[in-house]
Design a protein around this motif. Structure first.
Motif, PDB file in Angstrom:
ATOM      1  N   ASN A  35       0.823  -1.207   0.000  1.00 54.26           N
ATOM      2  CA  ASN A  35       0.000   0.000   0.000  1.00 54.26           C
ATOM      3  C   ASN A  35       0.854   1.252   0.000  1.00 54.26           C
ATOM      4  O   ASN A  35       0.557   2.225  -0.702  1.00 54.26           O
ATOM      5  CB  ASN A  35      -0.929  -0.005   1.216  1.00 54.26           C
ATOM      6  N   LYS A  42       1.730   6.813  -6.664  1.00 53.78           N
ATOM      7  CA  LYS A  42       0.617   7.686  -7.025  1.00 53.78           C
ATOM      8  C   LYS A  42       0.979   9.143  -6.758  1.00 53.78           C
ATOM      9  O   LYS A  42       0.708  10.020  -7.590  1.00 53.78           O
ATOM     10  CB  LYS A  42      -0.623   7.282  -6.232  1.00 53.78           C
ATOM     11  N   THR A  71      -6.407   5.766  -9.373  1.00 54.10           N
ATOM     12  CA  THR A  71      -6.002   4.730  -8.419  1.00 54.10           C
ATOM     13  C   THR A  71      -6.701   4.950  -7.079  1.00 54.10           C
ATOM     14  O   THR A  71      -6.688   6.054  -6.540  1.00 54.10           O
ATOM     15  CB  THR A  71      -4.478   4.750  -8.216  1.00 54.10           C
ATOM     16  N   ARG A  72      -7.327   3.893  -6.548  1.00 53.39           N
ATOM     17  CA  ARG A  72      -8.033   3.951  -5.254  1.00 53.39           C
ATOM     18  C   ARG A  72      -7.293   3.073  -4.243  1.00 53.39           C
ATOM     19  O   ARG A  72      -7.160   1.869  -4.441  1.00 53.39           O
ATOM     20  CB  ARG A  72      -9.475   3.465  -5.424  1.00 53.39           C
ATOM     21  N   GLN A  73      -6.821   3.722  -3.172  1.00 49.71           N
ATOM     22  CA  GLN A  73      -6.022   2.997  -2.181  1.00 49.71           C
ATOM     23  C   GLN A  73      -6.800   1.878  -1.493  1.00 49.71           C
ATOM     24  O   GLN A  73      -6.253   0.822  -1.198  1.00 49.71           O
ATOM     25  CB  GLN A  73      -5.503   3.972  -1.124  1.00 49.71           C
ATOM     26  N   LEU A  75      -8.982   0.003  -2.795  1.00 50.92           N
ATOM     27  CA  LEU A  75      -9.034  -1.152  -3.688  1.00 50.92           C
ATOM     28  C   LEU A  75      -7.673  -1.858  -3.743  1.00 50.92           C
ATOM     29  O   LEU A  75      -7.614  -3.076  -3.916  1.00 50.92           O
ATOM     30  CB  LEU A  75      -9.449  -0.724  -5.092  1.00 50.92           C
ATOM     31  N   ILE A  76      -6.598  -1.106  -3.604  1.00 50.32           N
ATOM     32  CA  ILE A  76      -5.261  -1.708  -3.559  1.00 50.32           C
ATOM     33  C   ILE A  76      -5.080  -2.506  -2.266  1.00 50.32           C
ATOM     34  O   ILE A  76      -4.351  -3.514  -2.231  1.00 50.32           O
ATOM     35  CB  ILE A  76      -4.180  -0.621  -3.677  1.00 50.32           C
ATOM     36  N   ALA A 105     -11.761  -6.524  -6.000  1.00 49.56           N
ATOM     37  CA  ALA A 105     -11.099  -5.225  -5.869  1.00 49.56           C
ATOM     38  C   ALA A 105     -10.090  -4.999  -6.995  1.00 49.56           C
ATOM     39  O   ALA A 105      -9.989  -3.895  -7.551  1.00 49.56           O
ATOM     40  CB  ALA A 105     -10.414  -5.131  -4.512  1.00 49.56           C
ATOM     41  N   ALA A 106      -9.329  -6.057  -7.343  1.00 47.66           N
ATOM     42  CA  ALA A 106      -8.322  -5.911  -8.398  1.00 47.66           C
ATOM     43  C   ALA A 106      -8.969  -5.589  -9.738  1.00 47.66           C
ATOM     44  O   ALA A 106      -8.495  -4.702 -10.469  1.00 47.66           O
ATOM     45  CB  ALA A 106      -7.496  -7.194  -8.490  1.00 47.66           C
ATOM     46  N   GLN A 109     -10.221  -2.040  -9.843  1.00 44.76           N
ATOM     47  CA  GLN A 109      -9.136  -1.086 -10.053  1.00 44.76           C
ATOM     48  C   GLN A 109      -8.646  -1.123 -11.498  1.00 44.76           C
ATOM     49  O   GLN A 109      -8.378  -0.082 -12.108  1.00 44.76           O
ATOM     50  CB  GLN A 109      -7.976  -1.399  -9.104  1.00 44.76           C
ATOM     51  N   LEU A 112     -11.051   0.780 -13.526  1.00 45.74           N
ATOM     52  CA  LEU A 112     -10.884   2.229 -13.359  1.00 45.74           C
ATOM     53  C   LEU A 112      -9.706   2.742 -14.183  1.00 45.74           C
ATOM     54  O   LEU A 112      -9.778   3.812 -14.787  1.00 45.74           O
ATOM     55  CB  LEU A 112     -10.684   2.560 -11.880  1.00 45.74           C
ATOM     56  N   TRP A 113      -8.604   1.969 -14.204  1.00 49.90           N
ATOM     57  CA  TRP A 113      -7.456   2.396 -15.014  1.00 49.90           C
ATOM     58  C   TRP A 113      -7.795   2.403 -16.503  1.00 49.90           C
ATOM     59  O   TRP A 113      -7.489   3.370 -17.205  1.00 49.90           O
ATOM     60  CB  TRP A 113      -6.271   1.457 -14.745  1.00 49.90           C
TER      61      TRP A 113
END
Length: 375
Positions: A35, A42, A71-73, A75-76, A105-106, A109, A112-113
């Motif tokens: 993280n 980011k 990028t959403r933390q 979700l990471i 979650a992956a 993300q 989203l990218w």
């Protein structure tokens, strides 16, 4: 005990849910490290690369910045926990739950990218298209919606497949349903794709003067289903986009020069010298016009009642009003010069030839003849 290594401390040997505290700390450290690394990347992309992007013209750095902002933390965090959990011995159902959450979650993300990249490309293309055609924003908005829908559909299907869901039946069902929907709205879809074709191919844009079959006017709006044209008479003409692309469109706005052909007629009493003089007069009348370029002028035909000339010249500016102003000036110069040279324009004449004089016999009606006899 103080001189012994930290991992030999009895506290770290304590077991929690079947795993030593040291393993739990290792798993937590791995998750936090992932993280933190992602957060630092980011920050570097958004904060540092943004300053560099302001001084460059390439779009790669702008695309990376858009990806960093997507990028959403949180979700990471879940994939990072899954990686850290590999250092632990957990029940199968616990691993399965963590794996499912991490997979969801992956893929969110990743979606989203990909979505940010597609949106970044669309915004750049929209900016260029709208600068030339304001109405392109509507069609490009529809294209962006369709693209996002397809992208997220693929992401969801791939994600479900990785979760062990059999997506073959789902894909087949979506295919059959898509065919049914397409058949039901085929006219609307035809106009929609025709709209996209107009926006991308640009056979015309808003402000162009076009002729479609027997209709002519200025393009006012290109929508998802229809294109609207303002005719010379003032009324608005509405064309279906699919029908418009099937027609032959003549775009006068793309015309760089206008070829003009006009004719005039002189009477048969005109002498050969006057005919030659008339050609020179026309040439001089065109040559003095700043926007006109002379091509040719010829005495071409012995007409039915006049000597017919054909004149060709080019307008350097395609504007119709400027063409009419130039033609008017040419006509006036010709009339003035012809009057000085005693050259007379012809007008339609019909001559009736009679071989013998006509004899008309006057007859009285029967009533009048009877009255004259009794009187």
């Amino acid at each position: 005990m103080q001189d012994s290594p930290l991992f030999l401390h009895p506290f770290f040997a304590m077991e929690i849910f079947g795993n030593p505290v040291s393993d739990w700390l290792t798993a937590l450290a791995v998750a936090l490290a992932i993280n933190v690394i992602v957060a630092l990347l980011k920050w570097m992309i958004i904060a540092r690369l943004s300053k560099i992007a302001e001084r460059t013209v390439t779009s790669l750095d702008d695309a990376l910045i858009a990806g960093g902002r997507a990028t959403r933390q949180f979700l990471i965090f879940f994939p990072a926990v899954y990686v850290g959990a590999q250092y632990l011995i957990l029940p199968d159902h616990a691993f399965r739950i963590i794996g499912i959450v991490a997979t969801v979650a992956a893929f969110l993300q990743i979606g989203l990218w990909l979505s940010s990249g597609f949106r970044f490309w669309m915004e750049r293309y929209r900016a260029r298209a709208v600068s030339a055609d304001v109405s392109a924003a509507t069609s490009l908005g529809a294209l962006a919606f369709i693209g996002q829908l397809v992208l997220w559909s693929v992401v969801v299907l791939v994600g479900l497949d990785n979760l062990g869901v059999n997506v073959t039946t789902l894909v087949a069902g979506l295919g059959v349903g898509g065919i049914a929907v397409a058949l039901a709205v085929q006219n609307i879809l035809g106009d929609l794709f025709a709209s996209l074709s107009i926006v991308i191919d640009k056979p015309f844009v808003v402000g162009d003067f076009i002729i479609v079959d027997d209709y002519l006017g200025t393009v006012e709006y290109v929508g998802l289903k229809t294109t609207r044209i303002r005719s010379l008479g003032g009324e608005q003409l509405v064309f279906s986009n699919s029908d418009l692309l099937k027609a032959r469109v003549r775009n006068y706005k793309r015309m760089y020069e206008r070829r003009i052909v006009f004719n005039f007629r002189l009477r048969y009493q005109t002498t050969p010298d006057q005919l030659l003089k008339a050609v020179q007069i026309v040439k001089d009348a065109i040559a003095v016009q700043a926007l006109a370029r002379f091509d040719r002028a010829h005495f071409g035909t012995f007409g039915e009642s006049a000597l017919e000339f054909e004149v060709v010249y080019w307008m350097k500016d395609p504007d119709y009003n400027k063409y009419m102003d130039t033609q008017q000036a040419i006509n006036l110069d010709m009339m003035r010069a012809f009057e000085k040279e005693d050259i007379v324009f012809a007008h339609p004449v019909r001559t009736l030839m009679v071989r013998e004089p006509l004899q008309v016999e006057m007859t009285l009606p029967k009533v009048e003849a009877a009255a004259a006899a009794t009187g």
